[in-house]
Write a protein that holds these residues in place. Sequence first.
Motif, PDB file in Angstrom:
ATOM      1  N   THR A  12     -21.754 -30.888  52.084  1.00  0.00           N
ATOM      2  CA  THR A  12     -23.054 -31.562  52.078  1.00  0.00           C
ATOM      3  C   THR A  12     -23.961 -30.987  50.983  1.00  0.00           C
ATOM      4  N   PHE A  13     -23.913 -29.684  50.819  1.00  0.00           N
ATOM      5  CA  PHE A  13     -24.729 -28.995  49.813  1.00  0.00           C
ATOM      6  C   PHE A  13     -26.212 -29.355  49.960  1.00  0.00           C
ATOM      7  N   HIS A  17     -27.914 -23.315  48.483  1.00  0.00           N
ATOM      8  CA  HIS A  17     -28.186 -21.894  48.738  1.00  0.00           C
ATOM      9  C   HIS A  17     -27.038 -21.019  48.216  1.00  0.00           C
ATOM     10  N   HIS A  20     -23.372 -21.751  49.026  1.00  0.00           N
ATOM     11  CA  HIS A  20     -22.787 -22.835  48.225  1.00  0.00           C
ATOM     12  C   HIS A  20     -22.377 -22.315  46.848  1.00  0.00           C
ATOM     13  N   LYS A  48     -22.965 -35.677  62.156  1.00  0.00           N
ATOM     14  CA  LYS A  48     -23.984 -34.698  62.580  1.00  0.00           C
ATOM     15  C   LYS A  48     -25.126 -35.319  63.366  1.00  0.00           C
ATOM     16  N   ILE A  94     -12.146 -24.512  50.495  1.00  0.00           N
ATOM     17  CA  ILE A  94     -13.117 -24.686  51.574  1.00  0.00           C
ATOM     18  C   ILE A  94     -13.456 -23.303  52.119  1.00  0.00           C
ATOM     19  N   GLY A  95     -14.660 -23.148  52.660  1.00  0.00           N
ATOM     20  CA  GLY A  95     -15.062 -21.856  53.218  1.00  0.00           C
ATOM     21  C   GLY A  95     -14.208 -21.475  54.416  1.00  0.00           C
ATOM     22  N   ASP A  97     -14.950 -20.570  57.185  1.00  0.00           N
ATOM     23  CA  ASP A  97     -15.454 -21.020  58.494  1.00  0.00           C
ATOM     24  C   ASP A  97     -14.611 -22.192  59.023  1.00  0.00           C
ATOM     25  N   TYR A 123     -16.439 -16.952  53.409  1.00  0.00           N
ATOM     26  CA  TYR A 123     -17.693 -17.573  53.840  1.00  0.00           C
ATOM     27  C   TYR A 123     -18.815 -16.557  53.652  1.00  0.00           C
ATOM     28  N   THR A 124     -19.942 -17.004  53.126  1.00  0.00           N
ATOM     29  CA  THR A 124     -21.090 -16.107  52.953  1.00  0.00           C
ATOM     30  C   THR A 124     -21.876 -16.051  54.260  1.00  0.00           C
ATOM     31  N   ILE A 127     -26.296 -17.273  56.071  1.00  0.00           N
ATOM     32  CA  ILE A 127     -27.075 -18.376  55.500  1.00  0.00           C
ATOM     33  C   ILE A 127     -26.320 -19.688  55.679  1.00  0.00           C
ATOM     34  N   SER A 128     -27.060 -20.729  56.036  1.00  0.00           N
ATOM     35  CA  SER A 128     -26.493 -22.077  56.085  1.00  0.00           C
ATOM     36  C   SER A 128     -27.665 -23.052  56.021  1.00  0.00           C
ATOM     37  N   SER A 129     -27.377 -24.286  55.657  1.00  0.00           N
ATOM     38  CA  SER A 129     -28.442 -25.296  55.588  1.00  0.00           C
ATOM     39  C   SER A 129     -29.074 -25.481  56.972  1.00  0.00           C
ATOM     40  N   THR A 130     -28.232 -25.438  58.000  1.00  0.00           N
ATOM     41  CA  THR A 130     -28.744 -25.603  59.371  1.00  0.00           C
ATOM     42  C   THR A 130     -29.714 -24.489  59.713  1.00  0.00           C
TER      43      THR A 130
HETATM   44  N1  CTP Z   1     -20.247 -22.338  52.732  1.00  0.00           N
HETATM   45  C1  CTP Z   1     -20.012 -20.957  52.563  1.00  0.00           C
HETATM   46  N2  CTP Z   1     -20.936 -20.055  53.031  1.00  0.00           N
HETATM   47  C2  CTP Z   1     -22.052 -20.490  53.664  1.00  0.00           C
HETATM   48  C3  CTP Z   1     -22.292 -21.877  53.843  1.00  0.00           C
HETATM   49  C4  CTP Z   1     -21.361 -22.768  53.356  1.00  0.00           C
HETATM   50  O1  CTP Z   1     -18.988 -20.559  52.006  1.00  0.00           O
HETATM   51  N3  CTP Z   1     -22.913 -19.589  54.122  1.00  0.00           N
HETATM   52  C5  CTP Z   1     -19.257 -23.290  52.217  1.00  0.00           C
HETATM   53  C6  CTP Z   1     -18.627 -24.153  53.302  1.00  0.00           C
HETATM   54  O2  CTP Z   1     -17.531 -23.488  53.912  1.00  0.00           O
HETATM   55  C7  CTP Z   1     -18.186 -25.355  52.494  1.00  0.00           C
HETATM   56  C8  CTP Z   1     -19.270 -25.478  51.408  1.00  0.00           C
HETATM   57  O3  CTP Z   1     -19.929 -24.203  51.374  1.00  0.00           O
HETATM   58  O4  CTP Z   1     -16.942 -25.070  51.850  1.00  0.00           O
HETATM   59  C9  CTP Z   1     -20.266 -26.584  51.679  1.00  0.00           C
HETATM   60  O5  CTP Z   1     -20.744 -26.387  52.991  1.00  0.00           O
HETATM   61  P1  CTP Z   1     -21.961 -27.154  53.666  1.00  0.00           P
HETATM   62  O6  CTP Z   1     -21.511 -27.729  54.940  1.00  0.00           O
HETATM   63  O7  CTP Z   1     -22.628 -28.031  52.701  1.00  0.00           O
HETATM   64  O8  CTP Z   1     -22.932 -25.889  53.902  1.00  0.00           O
HETATM   65  P2  CTP Z   1     -23.715 -25.320  55.163  1.00  0.00           P
HETATM   66  O9  CTP Z   1     -24.868 -24.573  54.603  1.00  0.00           O
HETATM   67  O10 CTP Z   1     -22.786 -24.529  56.059  1.00  0.00           O
HETATM   68  O11 CTP Z   1     -24.226 -26.612  55.917  1.00  0.00           O
HETATM   69  P3  CTP Z   1     -24.486 -26.871  57.475  1.00  0.00           P
HETATM   70  O12 CTP Z   1     -25.363 -25.767  57.997  1.00  0.00           O
HETATM   71  O13 CTP Z   1     -25.150 -28.215  57.469  1.00  0.00           O
HETATM   72  O14 CTP Z   1     -23.118 -26.893  58.127  1.00  0.00           O
END
Ligand code: CTP
Length: 154
Positions: A12-13, A17, A20, A48, A94-95, A97, A123-124, A127-130
């Motif tokens: 989704t990006f 952050h 990503h 979602k 892919i991450g 996760d 996976y970092t 932090i996440s978009s959510t």
């Molecule tokens: N990703 C990652 N580390 C994070 C967040 C995302 O490595 N902290 C990776 C995911 O595994 C995926 C890519 O970034 O391969 C895009 O993930 P996306 O779903 O857009 O990011 P999220 O921030 O995790 O979004 P959401 O909270 O909506 O799930």
Amino acid sequence: MKKSKIGFTAGTFDMFHIGHLNLLKAAKERTEYLIVGVNAADLVFSYKKKYPLIAEEQRLAIVEAIKYVDEVHVMDSLDKMDAWEKYKFDTVFIGSDYKGSERYKQEEIRLAKVGAMVDYLPYTESISSTDLAKRVLDDEANKVYFKEHLDGMK
Ligand code: CTP
């Protein structure tokens, strides 16, 4: 390390952050040509039940500007075989996760039949978009996050 020729990743990006950026950087280190799918707003809504906060064209423009990215496309499907039909990549990044998830176990089997593999990248954490969206709405959550993750970095 032998690099893949054509790599593919999709997401989704939303609210771009560091997680990503780390993912795209690590993918590009492992492939000669990185194609990135940016999930369409309606696709994100379909699983979602929420739209991304940043518009599709803007998420696309941001990802396209990242120096690790060679090509971008808006994705209307999560199905990696649909993407493979179009882009003929040898590796999906892919991450981690997603490692062990039912969806990716199935994708691994289907992709293997056409000679493509799934490479899970670190996976970092924290932090996440959510999580970002929650902290925008919730001052207390933002304070707790700041104390736990950012305070020590000053
Ligand atoms: N990703 C990652 N580390 C994070 C967040 C995302 O490595 N902290 C990776 C995911 O595994 C995926 C890519 O970034 O391969 C895009 O993930 P996306 O779903 O857009 O990011 P999220 O921030 O995790 O979004 P959401 O909270 O909506 O799930």
